[in-house]
Structures are given as structure tokens and as C-alpha cells.
Design a protein around this motif. Structure first.
Motif, short mmCIF file in Angstrom:
data_model
loop_
_atom_site.label_atom_id
_atom_site.label_comp_id
_atom_site.label_asym_id
_atom_site.label_seq_id
_atom_site.Cartn_x
_atom_site.Cartn_y
_atom_site.Cartn_z
N VAL A 192 101.57 89.82 -82.96
CA VAL A 192 102.85 89.82 -83.88
C VAL A 192 103.13 88.75 -84.39
N SER A 193 103.71 88.40 -85.55
CA SER A 193 104.17 87.18 -86.06
C SER A 193 105.76 87.30 -86.78
N THR A 194 106.46 86.56 -86.97
CA THR A 194 107.56 86.70 -87.55
C THR A 194 107.81 86.09 -88.74
N ARG A 195 108.55 86.55 -89.77
CA ARG A 195 108.62 85.92 -91.02
C ARG A 195 110.00 85.82 -91.46
N ALA A 196 110.22 84.87 -92.48
CA ALA A 196 111.72 84.74 -92.95
C ALA A 196 111.59 84.58 -94.52
N TRP A 197 112.87 84.84 -95.06
CA TRP A 197 112.74 84.68 -96.64
C TRP A 197 114.16 84.83 -96.98
N MET A 198 114.28 84.50 -98.20
CA MET A 198 115.72 84.63 -98.85
C MET A 198 115.66 85.75 -99.66
N GLY A 199 116.66 86.74 -99.45
CA GLY A 199 116.64 88.03 -100.01
C GLY A 199 117.21 87.82 -101.59
N ARG A 200 117.24 88.82 -102.39
CA ARG A 200 117.71 88.92 -103.89
C ARG A 200 119.25 88.44 -103.86
N ASP A 201 119.80 88.85 -102.70
CA ASP A 201 121.35 88.70 -102.72
C ASP A 201 121.59 87.14 -102.19
#
Length: 130
Positions: free
Chosen positions: A73-82
Motif C-alpha cells: 500500500v502507498s498513499t498519494r495526495a493531489w490537488m482536485g479540480r476544485d
């Protein structure tokens, strides 16, 4: 790490900018427990999964199929379109085992070659070493 869950959508094959192919799919893991009040609580966890070893397994990874996955398992983070930050869990799959399924899914699996069945964790040969 091993997980067991159901596919929430059909697997898709994607090609990276480096011309590598990956099979992407999503799995739901259901769990239940009793809280302090004695009420049963149902909880679902969703994992985005990737499988880099062979794309032929995508033929049998259909929505609703029960699978047992081995990987990490790994985590990921991102900026949403909103503009809001988002986070998710990824499961980097190294082995896939199919469990059960409908007759339609079983017929698709029967149409795969023995090599593809081994990739998916299913073997049909009786050449056991014992």
C-alpha cells in the motif's frame, strides 16, 4: 500484504509516457464491527490498484469480481479540480487470485491461456510436485 475485495469497475490498461503498460482497477474492501452501543457498523474502504506484470489479466478483471491481492500500500495526495487537496490509497499489486464469480466471468477465464491463468493466480494443470 494481502487484501480481499470486489472490483468496483472493469480493469483498464493505460500506457505511461515511458511506453510501459499498467492495468488499473479499483477494489472495495468491506468490514463490519459492533460499536460501544452494540450496533453493527458497516465500513467500506476503496483502493486504487495497479498491476504492472502483464496486461492480459485485464480480460478477467471485471466489475464485481472477488479478488485476493498481494502487494503493498502507498498513499498519494493531489490537488482536485476544485482546488481542494485530496488523498487516496494505492495498492501496488504483485499477485492476483480470482475467487468465485459469475458463469459469464468463468467462461471468460476458461478462454484464457494457461499462462494467463497463472498470472491471474489460477492454474488448471495437475502437474503438482507432490
Amino acid at each position: 500484504m494481502n487484501i480481499i475485495g470486489r472490483l468496483t469497475r472493469d480493469a483498464q490498461i493505460r500506457t505511461t509516457p515511458q511506453d510501459k503498460q499498467v492495468v488499473n482497477f479499483s477494489v472495495a474492501i468491506n468490514d463490519s464491527y459492533k460499536n460501544k452501543q452494540g450496533e453493527r457498523v458497516e465500513q467500506s474502504t476503496y483502493l486504487d490498484c495497479s498491476y504492472w506484470i502483464s496486461t492480459s489479466v485485464a480480460k478477467v478483471l471485471k466489475k464485481g469480481t472477488l479478488v485476493e491481492l498481494t502487494g503493498r500500500v502507498s498513499t498519494r495526495a493531489w490537488m482536485g479540480r476544485d482546488g481542494e487537496p485530496k488523498a487516496g490509497l494505492n495498492f501496488h499489486t504483485s499477485q492476483i487470485k480470482l475467487h468465485g464469480g459469475s458463469k459469464k466471468e468463468q467462461s471468460v477465464q476458461a478462454d484464457t491461456t494457461p499462462e494467463e491463468q497463472v498470472i491471474a493466480g489460477e492454474t488448471t494443470t495437475d502437474n503438482l510436485p507432490f
